[in-house]
Scaffold this active site. Sequence first.
Site, mmCIF file in Angstrom:
data_model
loop_
_atom_site.group_PDB
_atom_site.id
_atom_site.type_symbol
_atom_site.label_atom_id
_atom_site.label_comp_id
_atom_site.label_asym_id
_atom_site.label_seq_id
_atom_site.Cartn_x
_atom_site.Cartn_y
_atom_site.Cartn_z
ATOM 1 N N CYS A 46 0.296 -1.057 -0.436
ATOM 2 C CA CYS A 46 0.101 0.295 -0.184
ATOM 3 C C CYS A 46 0.396 1.489 0.352
ATOM 4 O O CYS A 46 1.606 1.382 0.920
ATOM 5 C CB CYS A 46 -0.604 -0.308 1.358
ATOM 6 S SG CYS A 46 -1.897 1.103 1.335
ATOM 7 N N CYS A 49 0.698 3.369 3.638
ATOM 8 C CA CYS A 49 0.737 2.540 5.123
ATOM 9 C C CYS A 49 1.800 1.530 4.677
ATOM 10 O O CYS A 49 2.151 1.072 5.769
ATOM 11 C CB CYS A 49 -0.938 2.156 5.790
ATOM 12 S SG CYS A 49 -1.274 -0.056 4.825
ATOM 13 N N CYS A 99 -7.149 -1.141 0.915
ATOM 14 C CA CYS A 99 -6.456 -1.424 2.437
ATOM 15 C C CYS A 99 -6.943 -1.787 3.167
ATOM 16 O O CYS A 99 -8.125 -1.246 3.987
ATOM 17 C CB CYS A 99 -5.479 -0.147 2.251
ATOM 18 S SG CYS A 99 -3.621 -0.544 3.512
ATOM 19 N N CYS A 102 -5.002 0.763 6.118
ATOM 20 C CA CYS A 102 -5.505 1.973 6.360
ATOM 21 C C CYS A 102 -6.875 2.370 5.846
ATOM 22 O O CYS A 102 -7.097 3.318 5.981
ATOM 23 C CB CYS A 102 -4.400 2.268 6.382
ATOM 24 S SG CYS A 102 -4.026 2.608 4.223
ATOM 25 N N CYS A 122 -8.858 -4.420 -9.871
ATOM 26 C CA CYS A 122 -8.224 -3.976 -11.195
ATOM 27 C C CYS A 122 -7.729 -2.049 -9.807
ATOM 28 O O CYS A 122 -8.612 -2.222 -9.184
ATOM 29 C CB CYS A 122 -9.978 -3.079 -12.362
ATOM 30 S SG CYS A 122 -8.905 -1.700 -13.237
HETATM 31 ZN ZN LIG Z 1 -2.891 0.931 3.023
#
Ligand SMILES: [Zn+2]
Length: 134
Positions: A46, A49, A99, A102, A122
Amino acid sequence: MDMPQNEDEWRQKLTPEQYHVLREKGTEIPGTGKYLNHNEAGEYTCAACGKVLFSSDTKYESTVPGLIGWPSFSEAADNKAVKLQDDNSLGMQRTEVVCGNCGSHLGHLFPDDSSPNGKHYCINSISLQFAPKK
Ligand SMILES: [Zn+2]
């Protein structure tokens, strides 16, 4: 990495482009993302984060018109990596992918006959960072 506590802190941490996609659920222009044609072995984390989200093992090339232009994955790295939620914006019924750590926006999940398991995550390149396999 400290997790921002509010949108002001997110704005300071992210570039304006990242902020738009990750925190305002934007979509990068198809075909422009840096990980679209990226085939190195490793993990995608991510961009907000640092949590591991996807493995290069599940990255594939979709052949479905309308879904081409963003990195596509058939599966998340593990069952807590991402969360799915209903997205009824823009007059469409879609499944949003965020995510698991986060809550930042990553992209959408679609059915896809050209995917190894029929699933197409996607994902915006700008929501990801790549860590090569050591
Ligand atoms: Zn994240």
